[in-house]
Design a protein around this motif. Sequence first.
Motif, PDB file in Angstrom:
ATOM      1  N   PRO A 561     -49.142 -42.481 -23.660  1.00 48.44           N
ATOM      2  CA  PRO A 561     -48.009 -41.945 -23.221  1.00 48.44           C
ATOM      3  C   PRO A 561     -47.414 -42.654 -22.088  1.00 48.44           C
ATOM      4  CG  PRO A 561     -49.782 -40.609 -22.485  1.00 48.44           C
ATOM      5  CD  PRO A 561     -50.325 -41.699 -23.519  1.00 48.44           C
ATOM      6  N   VAL A 562     -46.031 -42.721 -22.013  1.00 47.79           N
ATOM      7  CA  VAL A 562     -45.369 -43.302 -20.863  1.00 47.79           C
ATOM      8  C   VAL A 562     -44.284 -42.474 -20.387  1.00 47.79           C
ATOM      9  CG1 VAL A 562     -45.548 -45.709 -21.881  1.00 47.79           C
ATOM     10  CG2 VAL A 562     -43.612 -44.449 -22.449  1.00 47.79           C
ATOM     11  N   PRO A 563     -43.816 -42.778 -19.080  1.00 41.82           N
ATOM     12  CA  PRO A 563     -42.933 -41.750 -18.481  1.00 41.82           C
ATOM     13  C   PRO A 563     -41.674 -41.767 -19.241  1.00 41.82           C
ATOM     14  CG  PRO A 563     -44.086 -42.979 -16.938  1.00 41.82           C
ATOM     15  CD  PRO A 563     -44.170 -43.593 -18.131  1.00 41.82           C
ATOM     16  N   LYS A 564     -40.829 -40.852 -19.490  1.00 40.28           N
ATOM     17  CA  LYS A 564     -39.578 -40.823 -20.114  1.00 40.28           C
ATOM     18  C   LYS A 564     -38.214 -40.594 -19.141  1.00 40.28           C
ATOM     19  CE  LYS A 564     -41.322 -41.291 -24.243  1.00 40.28           C
ATOM     20  NZ  LYS A 564     -41.277 -42.515 -25.126  1.00 40.28           N
ATOM     21  N   THR A 565     -37.186 -41.184 -19.197  1.00 42.04           N
ATOM     22  CA  THR A 565     -36.159 -40.550 -18.382  1.00 42.04           C
ATOM     23  C   THR A 565     -35.741 -39.204 -18.706  1.00 42.04           C
ATOM     24  OG1 THR A 565     -34.066 -41.474 -17.654  1.00 42.04           O
ATOM     25  CG2 THR A 565     -34.289 -41.579 -19.950  1.00 42.04           C
ATOM     26  N   LYS A 566     -35.255 -38.797 -17.485  1.00 51.97           N
ATOM     27  CA  LYS A 566     -34.560 -37.503 -17.590  1.00 51.97           C
ATOM     28  C   LYS A 566     -33.341 -37.228 -17.196  1.00 51.97           C
ATOM     29  CE  LYS A 566     -39.113 -35.359 -16.471  1.00 51.97           C
ATOM     30  NZ  LYS A 566     -40.024 -34.642 -15.298  1.00 51.97           N
ATOM     31  N   CYS A 567     -32.608 -37.075 -18.009  1.00 52.14           N
ATOM     32  CA  CYS A 567     -31.043 -37.178 -17.809  1.00 52.14           C
ATOM     33  C   CYS A 567     -30.525 -35.804 -17.793  1.00 52.14           C
ATOM     34  CB  CYS A 567     -30.375 -37.754 -19.008  1.00 52.14           C
ATOM     35  SG  CYS A 567     -30.587 -39.373 -19.204  1.00 52.14           S
ATOM     36  N   SER A 568     -29.725 -35.249 -16.681  1.00 46.74           N
ATOM     37  CA  SER A 568     -29.007 -34.074 -16.180  1.00 46.74           C
ATOM     38  C   SER A 568     -27.553 -34.423 -15.926  1.00 46.74           C
ATOM     39  CB  SER A 568     -29.706 -33.399 -15.205  1.00 46.74           C
ATOM     40  OG  SER A 568     -29.948 -34.210 -14.228  1.00 46.74           O
ATOM     41  N   ARG A 569     -26.621 -33.410 -15.964  1.00 49.39           N
ATOM     42  CA  ARG A 569     -25.337 -33.727 -15.731  1.00 49.39           C
ATOM     43  C   ARG A 569     -25.377 -33.425 -14.175  1.00 49.39           C
ATOM     44  NH1 ARG A 569     -20.716 -34.601 -17.252  1.00 49.39           N
ATOM     45  NH2 ARG A 569     -21.259 -34.915 -19.515  1.00 49.39           N
ATOM     46  N   ALA A 570     -24.692 -34.323 -13.290  1.00 50.31           N
ATOM     47  CA  ALA A 570     -24.535 -34.328 -12.379  1.00 50.31           C
ATOM     48  C   ALA A 570     -23.056 -33.852 -11.710  1.00 50.31           C
ATOM     49  CB  ALA A 570     -24.656 -35.593 -11.390  1.00 50.31           C
ATOM     50  N   MET A 571     -22.077 -34.023 -12.603  1.00 50.49           N
ATOM     51  CA  MET A 571     -20.853 -33.746 -12.278  1.00 50.49           C
ATOM     52  C   MET A 571     -20.057 -33.759 -13.529  1.00 50.49           C
ATOM     53  SD  MET A 571     -19.513 -37.691 -10.911  1.00 50.49           S
ATOM     54  CE  MET A 571     -21.244 -37.914 -10.270  1.00 50.49           C
ATOM     55  N   SER A 572     -18.597 -33.218 -13.691  1.00 47.43           N
ATOM     56  CA  SER A 572     -17.909 -33.179 -14.900  1.00 47.43           C
ATOM     57  C   SER A 572     -17.542 -34.475 -14.998  1.00 47.43           C
ATOM     58  CB  SER A 572     -16.735 -32.130 -14.720  1.00 47.43           C
ATOM     59  OG  SER A 572     -15.819 -32.878 -13.596  1.00 47.43           O
TER      60      SER A 572
END
Length: 749
Positions: A561-572
Amino acid sequence: MGKKRSGEGSSRTRMAAKFLGVSVLSGAVLAGLALPAVGAFGLVAKGSVEGFDEIPASMKTPPLSQRTTILDAEGGEIAKVYSRDRTVVPLNEISPYMRKAIVAIEDARFYEHGAIDLKGVLRAVNKNAQSGGVSEGASTLTQQYIKNIFVEEAGDDPDKVAVATQQTIGRKVKELKYAIQVEKELGKDRILNNYLNITFFGQQSYGVEAASQRYFSKRAKDLTLAESAMLAGIVQSPSRYDPVNAPNEAVKRRNTVLQRMTELKAVTPEEAAAAKAEPLKLKVTRPKSGCITAVSGAGFFCDYVREVFLKDPVFGKTKEARAKRWNEGGMTIRTTLDPQTQKSVQKSITDHVYQSDPVATAISIVQPGTGKVLGMGQSRPYGFGDHQTQINLSADKNRGGSNYGFQTGSTFKPILAAAALEEGISPNKTYSSPYQMAYPDAVDTCTGTWKNSGGETVSNENRSEVGPYGMREATAKSVNTYFIQMIGDIGTCPVTKMASKLGLQPASGADMDQVPSIALGTQGMSPLTMAAAYAAFANGGTYCTPVLVTSATGPNGKSLPVPKTKCSRAMSEQTADTVNTLLKGVVEDGTGKEAGLSGRDSAGKTGTTDGRKAAWFVGYTPNMAGAVWVGGPGKDVEMEGVTIGGQYHDKVYGGDTPGPIWRDAMAGALEGKEAPTFDTVAVGGGERGDADKGDTDKSGTAGNGRGRNKPGGSGNKPGNGGSNGKTGGSGNGNGGRHNQPGTGQDGGR
């Protein structure tokens, strides 16, 4: 009757006693092997030796530590790293000469006896008794293999190694019992194969494949008779018979091995004679371990991969488990490093900043939407010599970077702008923006109110910079007082929260200060965190955590297993498009003109800190984002009257030094790639309060962009306390990892 010589009787008595003692011990051991109860009775003394029956029947064999290969995104090798230089190979990939040589010199009856060579034990007992000491051992090759397993399991812990190699009856008994188990389970050929892969051959080489590469620069399967005999001879004493440092001793030992092979009819006398006549014919390959050997200046990228592996829980629940797995090695780790990008990064660095310059530069490039780190480099290379360093100038402290990072200057202003837009401030909002002003008397924070009890002031870079300005021109000209008035309106809390959403945290790991001077970039950040934050603007307002590893396989080829990117909305998206519009203006007709790319959309922001101790350019296109920092790599350097890369600078600005470095690195990285455009919005200039250029209050709208206009509003929140703070940020202190906080304000550029 002849006279006895003085002491002769006593000497013979002692010799007989020694012989009897060794014989009894041998008999006890042998009896213990056949009848464990008898052996236990004879060997256990006051609990100092483990009883034969009490030894676990099954021995856990630790995986052999091997090289780990780190690859770039296209499968090219970046570097090999290892705790022990070893490459495990099957028996059919080891020269038959090598197999015969090691058996001949270490255990001639290997294929005839069991785990213990009874004839060898009796022969050794007799010879040692006659000599009055230990002149001959009786360990079989299987027993030596078991001993090597104990040493391998001890790792680099000197205390554990001492225990694993101590000459005690208890260890010998354990070694013998496990030898019986291994003989039964593995068989002779597998034992020989394992032995040749585990044994130390000197000069940092473990196992015959690494030794063959080390001394002869060839595969173990291609070893000649003379070469095999030399390697087999090393095993007894790797330092004494080291062919590099003691060639004469190595030749003598090699010839001893060849003679023994002749006696055992493993080779003909003619073959042995020809081999003895050969010179050593060494073709030494120096050990190449670790990230210091990385190609294209990727040493610090390589080191960051190691840091991720040792600290990310995906690779093991505890730090001990992760360290053990890393040290065992044998992995193939594929990374995100793009060869084209990395070569361009390194070329731009060497073109603009010399290794011996009083200042250094660091660059990180990431891919918007994926978080992939495409390139990472710095002008001070990975190493231990002059103008080298082990500190990753692109990274946070917890990933091998400096203790406090580097003040970001005006490159932090877009984060404030994004926070203000999210709070409802119009991009057309104007502020009086005087050349100099006092910080606001009171500013809302996340915990209360900051008060300007010390009468702190702030000024712009040039006296000619006097407002009123709107957001677009204030960003293009990097007007300090505009942004201080803005943070006075919205408070520090929305700004620090926006920074957090964009992955921005001081490189030290501390929380951001709740003071208005953060608007001017007084917090110490790393280039990688800044590049990743700006990538969110290019990605429609969605932030993705940086990642460096795309896949990993263990020694058995099994995927890890390897680390995956985590994407989240920071602004509109509307806010992101507005920031794109503002920062596009910076490179078109603002402080970042020297960084502009031809033939493709680009945006970015310059930054120069108080005292010119750090200068930045952070910018992006729709498909790449990069951050460039220039400054003192280990101590403060006030960049005035300084020569960098052979070019004299009266004063260093973010636009005139980091800007061109960014431009050249990005141009090469993007060559041949698509050139998408930004989604932008209409933003009025707002210069001098001119209404037709967008001089509106907080209720103004953002324009037409993607049609996501938001109603304005102050976004101010009531304060509830009287927490005071000082303006200022972090200057670069001595030692790179020991930067200390200081005071100051952004230079405005």
